[in-house]
Design an enzyme around this catalytic site. Sequence first.
Site: not given
Length: 389
Positions: A77, A135
């Site tokens: 991400d 994350e």
Amino acid sequence: MEQDVVRALFPAMVARRRHLHRHPELSYQEKETSGLVAEKLRELGAETTVNVGGFGVVGKIRGGMPGKTVALRADMDALPIQDEKSCEYASEVPGVMHACGHDGHTATLLAVAEYFSRIRPELRGEIRLLFQPAEETCPGGAKAMIEDGALDGVDVIYGVHLWTPIPVGTAASAPGPLMASTDEFLIEMQGRGGHGGMPHKTVDSVVAASALVLQLQSVISRSVNPLDPAVVTIGSIQGGTAQNIIADRCKLAGTVRCFSEESRALIRERIHALAEGTAQAYGAKADVSYMMGYPSLVNDEKETRRFFSEAPGVFGLRAETSPPIMPAEDFAYYLQKVPGCFMFVGAGNPDKESVYPHHHPKFDIDEDAMLHAAGLLIAMAESYQKEHA
């Protein structure tokens, strides 16, 4: 490790990382990134499972010889930051960029997958590739992937973080607590609003909240063992609408970082007590919302020794002992389930303008670090399999 094979994969690694950098996706929105990952894994003949813990992807490469199951993880991400770099691979998505190196992590692990697919007949056991979403945003993707079975049957796990605070050519880790836990809290101070010229008719929520900001500084200095590192930070205070109106509500938002669960529980208790006590002293009320985030990341001692043994043989990396750091990582959840090691791979280089800190609008990495990261993951996995053959 066949270093020539890893070197041959480097140009594709760079190209893939730059593609991902141009097309970043925020936490819980990694649809296109996970699709790219799954497509590549299938091309390599890996057993591929999608939608694991959200947009997570798990690839399995089973060797031609019996052995253990080694998991390797990359996060995918990006962050809600406007890319301010001037380069041909700058983000094309307004307000979103890879400002923490996750694009490099994903590209690195795909290269590792290709390496192991090429040597499959000589490979021992199973290499399990975890491409993790989210994350950057609690509750994070690691926990959800574990709940969906990503670690089932795994014997050990390794992860790397491309890290600009240390120079390229260096890798660092340490046994025990390496990264802090992270919790978040929101406190709403409720008073009684009124005219700025008639304060005696009000309960000033801004004054009460300001007093609480100062009181919270005593949590670390007077409640926590000084030998146990911890941080309480108020990052936001919001209250009021005009200079002549006393606000009836004021909000504080903050974060807590520490390494021991004992201190973590104590700090939470003190924040609640100080908020309620300070509010009462000013005739206000305090509403506290406290969210427990990622736990402290604790490396396995034996697997960290493996890092110090293997790293110097990976393209001449210098292996250093990392001090504990306050940023958090949900890789911590994996290490609560199986032994493993999380490692920092130096990606800083002033000659390539890779000098900005993580989460900075001009963040970039020295892409040579991906070669080192791939080699390190491969060396760790092969060392473990050889030891347990």
